[in-house]
Design a protein around this motif. Structure first.
Motif, short mmCIF file in Angstrom:
data_model
loop_
_atom_site.label_atom_id
_atom_site.label_comp_id
_atom_site.label_asym_id
_atom_site.label_seq_id
_atom_site.Cartn_x
_atom_site.Cartn_y
_atom_site.Cartn_z
N HIS A 17 2.78 17.28 0.48
CA HIS A 17 2.11 16.00 0.22
C HIS A 17 1.18 15.64 1.37
O HIS A 17 1.63 15.39 2.50
CB HIS A 17 3.14 14.87 0.10
CG HIS A 17 4.07 15.00 -1.08
ND1 HIS A 17 3.67 14.77 -2.37
CD2 HIS A 17 5.38 15.32 -1.15
CE1 HIS A 17 4.70 14.94 -3.19
NE2 HIS A 17 5.75 15.28 -2.48
N ARG A 48 2.08 2.50 5.69
CA ARG A 48 3.03 2.21 4.61
C ARG A 48 4.47 2.37 5.10
O ARG A 48 5.34 1.55 4.79
CB ARG A 48 2.79 3.14 3.42
CG ARG A 48 3.75 2.88 2.27
CD ARG A 48 3.67 3.92 1.16
NE ARG A 48 4.24 5.19 1.58
CZ ARG A 48 4.62 6.16 0.77
NH1 ARG A 48 4.46 6.02 -0.54
NH2 ARG A 48 5.12 7.28 1.23
N ARG A 75 8.70 8.80 0.96
CA ARG A 75 9.76 7.96 0.37
C ARG A 75 11.10 8.67 0.28
O ARG A 75 12.14 8.03 0.49
CB ARG A 75 9.29 7.41 -0.98
CG ARG A 75 8.32 6.24 -0.81
CD ARG A 75 7.96 5.64 -2.14
NE ARG A 75 7.18 6.58 -2.95
CZ ARG A 75 7.05 6.50 -4.27
NH1 ARG A 75 7.65 5.54 -4.94
NH2 ARG A 75 6.31 7.37 -4.92
P1 AMP Z 1 5.61 9.62 -1.30
O1 AMP Z 1 4.47 10.62 -1.33
O2 AMP Z 1 6.08 9.35 0.08
O3 AMP Z 1 5.27 8.38 -2.07
O4 AMP Z 1 6.84 10.30 -2.03
C1 AMP Z 1 6.68 10.81 -3.31
C2 AMP Z 1 7.80 11.78 -3.59
O5 AMP Z 1 9.00 11.06 -3.82
C3 AMP Z 1 7.59 12.58 -4.87
O6 AMP Z 1 6.82 13.70 -4.64
C4 AMP Z 1 9.00 12.95 -5.24
O7 AMP Z 1 9.39 14.07 -4.48
C5 AMP Z 1 9.80 11.75 -4.76
N1 AMP Z 1 10.09 10.79 -5.86
C6 AMP Z 1 9.27 9.86 -6.38
N2 AMP Z 1 9.88 9.14 -7.32
C7 AMP Z 1 11.15 9.60 -7.38
C8 AMP Z 1 12.30 9.27 -8.16
N3 AMP Z 1 12.29 8.27 -9.05
N4 AMP Z 1 13.43 9.97 -7.94
C9 AMP Z 1 13.46 10.96 -7.03
N5 AMP Z 1 12.42 11.33 -6.27
C10 AMP Z 1 11.28 10.66 -6.44
#
Ligand code: AMP
Ligand code: MN
Ligand code: MN
Ligand code: MN
Length: 273
Positions: free
Chosen positions: A37, A100, A131
Motif C-alpha cells: 500500500h 491520518r 489501519r
Molecule cells: P489502510 O490503507 O491503512 O486504510 O488499510 C487498508 C487495509 O486494511 C486493506 O488493504 C485491508 O488489508 C485492511 N482492511 C480494510 N477493511 C477491512 C476489514 N473490514 N476487515 C479486515 N481488514 C480490512
C-alpha cells in the motif's frame, strides 16, 4: 501460477519480501508482483532475491485513491519504482497516511488507548502505519475481540476512529503510474460495495484516464463476480489481472497464488510483458 497482488511487512503484510518469494517458489508461482500500500520500499531487496531464485518479479504498488467520496485501490503494475513521479507521489501519500495515523491515534486515545500512535508504530516496526496495525492495537488493548470486529466497531468508514483521508484522486494516481512506466488496474472492484451503476461510472472515468485493466480475480472473488468482471473487461476493452491480495499466514485465508483461475474470455495484462 501467477499472482500480481500481495503485501509484505513494508505495508500491512506479515512476511518480508524474501519470505514472500520463498513462498512463491514453494507454490510454483512463475510471475509475482509485490504491491504494498502506497509504498515500494520492499522492491529493491525483492528484486535481488527474486533474480537469484529465478522468480519473475514485477514491480508493483497499490495506491489508495479518493474517488468521489469513496476510498478505492488502484494497482500500478510493471512500474519503475525508482521513477521520480512515483517517488514524489508516494511522499504525498506517506504524508497523508502519517497525518491520518496521528488523527486515528488521537480518536483511539479518547476511547481509552494511551500512547496509541507509538503502539501502532511499534507493531508496524517503524514502517508505514496502516489501519490493520491499529486493528491489532485495538485487539491487544481489549477494545475488540478480534481483528474483524476492530474494523467493524472502530476503523471502517463512518466508525468511531475512522478518519477520511485526501488520497490522490483517480487521475493523479493513474498518471503517477503511467509516468513511472506502469499500467493501472482497478483492484478488487467488489470490495467497495458499489452498485452496478457506480462501478460503471468508475470504469468510465478510469478509461478516460487510460487505465489498462481490472483485477478480475482477487483472493475474495466468487465465480459469479469473476464472470461479471470478465464481461465488463470485454465490454470496455480492458485487460484482466489476477492476484490473491495475500497479507500473510494469519491474515489471509487464500494462500499466495491460490486464487481462482481467471475466466478464459479475458485478455491477461501480463501477456504484454
Ligand atoms: P489502510 O490503507 O491503512 O486504510 O488499510 C487498508 C487495509 O486494511 C486493506 O488493504 C485491508 O488489508 C485492511 N482492511 C480494510 N477493511 C477491512 C476489514 N473490514 N476487515 C479486515 N481488514 C480490512
Ligand atoms: Mn491491506
Ligand atoms: Mn486493496
Ligand atoms: Mn491489497
Amino acid at each position: 501460477m501467477i499472482d500480481l497482488h500481495c503485501h509484505s511487512h513494508y505495508s500491512d503484510g506479515e512476511l518480508s519480501p524474501k519470505a514472500l518469494i520463498d513462498k512463491a517458489l514453494l507454490n510454483e508461482i512463475t510471475l509475482l508482483a509485490i504491491t504494498d500500500h502506497d509504498c515500494t520500499d520492499g522492491i529493491e531487496q525483492a528484486k535481488v532475491y527474486a533474480r537469484r531464485h529465478k522468480i519473475n518479479l514485477i514491480e508493483g504498488v497499490e495506491l489508495s485513491i479518493k474517488w468521489k467520496k469513496h476510498d478505492i485501490h488502484v494497482l500500478g503494475l510493471n512500474i519503475n519504482h525508482s521513477a521520480d513521479a512515483m517517488h514524489k507521489g508516494l511522499i504525498y501519500q506517506y504524508n497523508q497516511r502519517d497525518k491520518r495515523a496521528h488523527e486515528i491515534a488521537s480518536k483511539l486515545t479518547k476511547l481509552g488507548i494511551d500512547d496509541c500512535y507509538s503502539k501502532a508504530s511499534s507493531i508496524a516496526k517503524g514502517k508505514i502505519i496502516t489501519r490493520p496495525h491499529f486493528a491489532k492495537v485495538v485487539v491487544s488493548e481489549g477494545l475488540a475481540k478480534d481483528f474483524q470486529s476492530a474494523f467493524k466497531r472502530f476503523l471502517s468508514r463512518g466508525k468511531a476512529a475512522y478518519v477520511p483521508t485526501p488520497w490522490m484522486n483517480l487521475e493523479q494516481g493513474v498518471n503517477v503510474i503511467h509516468e513511472s512506466g506502469g499500467v493501472a488496474i482497478i483492484a478488487h472492484p467488489h470490495r467497495y460495495g458499489f452498485s452496478p451503476t457506480q462501478l460503471r461510472n468508475l470504469i468510465d472515468e478510469f478509461k478516460c484516464n487510460n487505465g489498462a485493466g481490472i483485477e478480475v480475480v482477487s483472493g475474495f472473488t466468487t465465480k459469479d463476480q469473476a464472470s461479471q468482471l470478465a464481461a465488463l473487461c470485454n465490454q470496455y476493452k480492458l485487460f484482466a489481472s489476477v492476484g490473491s491480495d495475500y497479507h500473510g499466514p494469519s491474515m489471509s485465508k487464500i494462500d499466495l497464488g491460490k486464487q481462482m483461475m481467471m475466466p478464459k474470455s479475458c485478455q491477461p495484462i501480463w501477456h504484454q510483458w
